[in-house]
Design a protein around this motif. Structure first.
Motif, PDB file in Angstrom:
ATOM      1  N   UNK A 217     -22.454  36.642  14.500  1.00 46.18           N
ATOM      2  CA  UNK A 217     -20.830  37.212  15.132  1.00 46.18           C
ATOM      3  C   UNK A 217     -20.557  36.802  16.333  1.00 46.18           C
ATOM      4  N   UNK A 218     -21.312  36.824  17.361  1.00 45.83           N
ATOM      5  CA  UNK A 218     -20.909  36.640  18.586  1.00 45.83           C
ATOM      6  C   UNK A 218     -20.715  34.973  18.811  1.00 45.83           C
ATOM      7  N   UNK A 219     -21.628  34.177  17.966  1.00 46.51           N
ATOM      8  CA  UNK A 219     -21.570  32.682  18.132  1.00 46.51           C
ATOM      9  C   UNK A 219     -20.214  32.142  17.534  1.00 46.51           C
ATOM     10  N   UNK A 220     -19.879  32.702  16.382  1.00 41.57           N
ATOM     11  CA  UNK A 220     -18.675  32.328  15.753  1.00 41.57           C
ATOM     12  C   UNK A 220     -17.665  32.748  16.756  1.00 41.57           C
ATOM     13  N   UNK A 221     -17.579  34.149  17.345  1.00 39.58           N
ATOM     14  CA  UNK A 221     -16.436  34.332  18.180  1.00 39.58           C
ATOM     15  C   UNK A 221     -16.430  33.472  19.397  1.00 39.58           C
ATOM     16  N   UNK A 222     -17.292  32.905  20.062  1.00 39.22           N
ATOM     17  CA  UNK A 222     -17.229  32.135  21.114  1.00 39.22           C
ATOM     18  C   UNK A 222     -16.620  30.748  20.590  1.00 39.22           C
ATOM     19  N   UNK A 223     -17.189  30.199  19.313  1.00 38.91           N
ATOM     20  CA  UNK A 223     -16.596  28.988  18.870  1.00 38.91           C
ATOM     21  C   UNK A 223     -14.875  29.262  18.443  1.00 38.91           C
ATOM     22  N   UNK A 224     -14.550  30.150  17.930  1.00 38.12           N
ATOM     23  CA  UNK A 224     -13.074  30.682  18.002  1.00 38.12           C
ATOM     24  C   UNK A 224     -12.386  30.583  19.253  1.00 38.12           C
ATOM     25  N   UNK A 225     -13.072  31.156  20.136  1.00 38.31           N
ATOM     26  CA  UNK A 225     -12.499  31.524  21.450  1.00 38.31           C
ATOM     27  C   UNK A 225     -12.178  30.124  22.317  1.00 38.31           C
ATOM     28  N   UNK A 226     -13.204  29.318  22.044  1.00 32.77           N
ATOM     29  CA  UNK A 226     -13.233  28.073  22.674  1.00 32.77           C
ATOM     30  C   UNK A 226     -12.432  27.084  21.755  1.00 32.77           C
ATOM     31  N   UNK A 227     -11.966  27.269  20.585  1.00 34.43           N
ATOM     32  CA  UNK A 227     -11.265  26.266  19.818  1.00 34.43           C
ATOM     33  C   UNK A 227      -9.962  25.800  20.625  1.00 34.43           C
ATOM     34  N   UNK A 228      -9.587  24.462  20.420  1.00 34.92           N
ATOM     35  CA  UNK A 228      -8.419  23.793  21.046  1.00 34.92           C
ATOM     36  C   UNK A 228      -7.134  24.601  20.868  1.00 34.92           C
ATOM     37  N   UNK A 229      -6.861  25.122  19.821  1.00 29.50           N
ATOM     38  CA  UNK A 229      -5.955  26.029  19.290  1.00 29.50           C
ATOM     39  C   UNK A 229      -5.829  27.401  20.442  1.00 29.50           C
ATOM     40  N   UNK A 230      -6.781  28.132  20.391  1.00 30.07           N
ATOM     41  CA  UNK A 230      -7.054  29.169  21.301  1.00 30.07           C
ATOM     42  C   UNK A 230      -6.945  29.107  22.714  1.00 30.07           C
ATOM     43  N   UNK A 231      -7.504  27.724  22.983  1.00 24.53           N
ATOM     44  CA  UNK A 231      -7.300  27.649  24.377  1.00 24.53           C
ATOM     45  C   UNK A 231      -5.767  27.161  24.928  1.00 24.53           C
ATOM     46  N   UNK A 232      -5.171  26.333  24.124  1.00 26.81           N
ATOM     47  CA  UNK A 232      -3.831  26.143  24.212  1.00 26.81           C
ATOM     48  C   UNK A 232      -3.077  27.292  24.147  1.00 26.81           C
ATOM     49  N   UNK A 233      -2.968  28.394  23.109  1.00 22.33           N
ATOM     50  CA  UNK A 233      -2.556  29.619  23.209  1.00 22.33           C
ATOM     51  C   UNK A 233      -2.528  30.334  24.587  1.00 22.33           C
ATOM     52  N   UNK A 234      -3.705  30.430  25.001  1.00 24.06           N
ATOM     53  CA  UNK A 234      -3.933  31.438  26.236  1.00 24.06           C
ATOM     54  C   UNK A 234      -3.219  30.508  27.440  1.00 24.06           C
ATOM     55  N   UNK A 235      -3.205  29.120  27.421  1.00 30.88           N
ATOM     56  CA  UNK A 235      -2.548  28.495  28.462  1.00 30.88           C
ATOM     57  C   UNK A 235      -1.121  28.735  28.482  1.00 30.88           C
ATOM     58  N   UNK A 236      -0.517  28.706  27.006  1.00 29.88           N
ATOM     59  CA  UNK A 236       1.014  29.019  26.906  1.00 29.88           C
ATOM     60  C   UNK A 236       1.228  30.311  27.455  1.00 29.88           C
ATOM     61  N   UNK A 237       0.430  31.401  27.117  1.00 27.11           N
ATOM     62  CA  UNK A 237       0.752  32.785  27.513  1.00 27.11           C
ATOM     63  C   UNK A 237       0.661  32.863  29.180  1.00 27.11           C
ATOM     64  N   UNK A 238      -0.295  32.187  29.858  1.00 26.96           N
ATOM     65  CA  UNK A 238      -0.449  32.440  31.254  1.00 26.96           C
ATOM     66  C   UNK A 238       0.898  31.532  31.658  1.00 26.96           C
ATOM     67  N   UNK A 239       1.277  30.522  31.005  1.00 26.62           N
ATOM     68  CA  UNK A 239       2.392  29.711  31.692  1.00 26.62           C
ATOM     69  C   UNK A 239       3.805  30.679  31.472  1.00 26.62           C
ATOM     70  N   UNK A 240       3.831  31.471  30.286  1.00 26.31           N
ATOM     71  CA  UNK A 240       4.894  32.165  30.068  1.00 26.31           C
ATOM     72  C   UNK A 240       5.002  33.458  31.199  1.00 26.31           C
ATOM     73  N   UNK A 241       3.986  33.890  31.580  1.00 23.80           N
ATOM     74  CA  UNK A 241       3.897  34.825  32.416  1.00 23.80           C
ATOM     75  C   UNK A 241       4.234  34.349  33.862  1.00 23.80           C
TER      76      UNK A 241
END
Length: 247
Positions: A97-121
């Motif tokens: 479960x944690x391995x899949x969670x890490x895979x999702x967390x580090x996916x390009x889509x999630x990384x980009x989403x976090x970067x956009x959230x920080x930029x918007x803040x």
């Protein structure tokens, strides 16, 4: 992915509760004995986990009893290693479960989403600072007449103090001035529209305070000059709203 164990993202990285992991793994050893033993495998406080206390409310007899219990937020890496140490099916299931969670967390889509959230803040903070700076510049830009000098020798007043003249609250006055297009609210701060900010109606003061994160922060507060107070008086009088002393 089904949520086997609740994941927290409060600190910009995923963490899980040590107690919830303990319960999921169906460990027979009591938590108070089990967790210190897990820490002895080389995990470091502040790096791999952060201890905390949670309030637990439960019924004992005819009354509800509240008590504080020990817990900790674990990094996903620490949680994975603990799962391996259990050597059972529940541990294997949680680790996958944690391995899949890490895979999702580090996916390009999630990384980009976090970067956009920080930029918007950051953009929101910059927009607020820019609006505050515009008001400060507008307040000090006009040439000061003798009349203005006389008015400015008196204390500037908060919206709450002016509202008391009418037997009302600051919320009432601020909302009324907003409805009349005098001011707008940005990030919890009332700011004048440009054409009013240039008239010397307000004086902004910056106050510092200690935040929950232990850092010093600053916040802009808007106060009304006596000229601004007269402006509000004339504005409200047109609608038949007059101070208590004139009623």
């Amino acid at each position: 992915m089904d949520s086997l164990i609740k994941v927290s993202y409060d600190n910009d990285r995923p963490t899980v509760s040590a107690r919830e992991l303990h319960d999921f793994l169906e460990v027979k050893t009591a938590y108070k004995d089990w967790f210190p033993r897990m820490c002895d495998y080389g995990f470091s406080e502040g790096t791999d986990f952060n201890p905390l206390k949670n309030e637990q409310v439960r019924q004992e007899g005819n009354r509800m009893v509240s008590r504080m219990i020990d817990d900790a937020q674990l990094t996903i890496d620490m949680a994975k290693e603990i799962c391996m140490l259990q050597r059972n099916d529940r541990g294997k299931q949680a680790r996958q479960y944690f391995l899949q969670l890490e895979k999702d967390w580090n996916s390009p889509e999630k990384v980009m989403a976090r970067a956009l959230q920080i930029a918007n803040q950051k953009l929101q903070v910059l927009e607020t600072e820019n609006a505050q700076q515009k008001q400060l510049i507008a307040e000090y830009s006009p040439k000061v007449s003798y009349y203005d000098v006389v008015l400015q020798t008196k204390d500037a007043l908060s919206a709450s103090e002016i509202a008391k003249d009418y037997g009302k609250s600051a919320k009432w006055l601020n909302n009324l001035l907003h409805d009349k297009g005098v001011q707008y609210k940005q990030s919890g701060i009332w700011l004048l529209y440009q054409k009013y900010a240039e008239q010397g109606y307000t004086r902004s003061k910056t106050h510092t305070y200690s935040g929950d994160d232990g850092q010093q922060h600053s916040r802009l507060h808007t106060y009304w000059t006596q000229k601004g107070r007269l402006f509000i008086y004339d504005l409200l009088k047109k609608d038949g709203v007059i101070p208590l002393m004139e009623q």
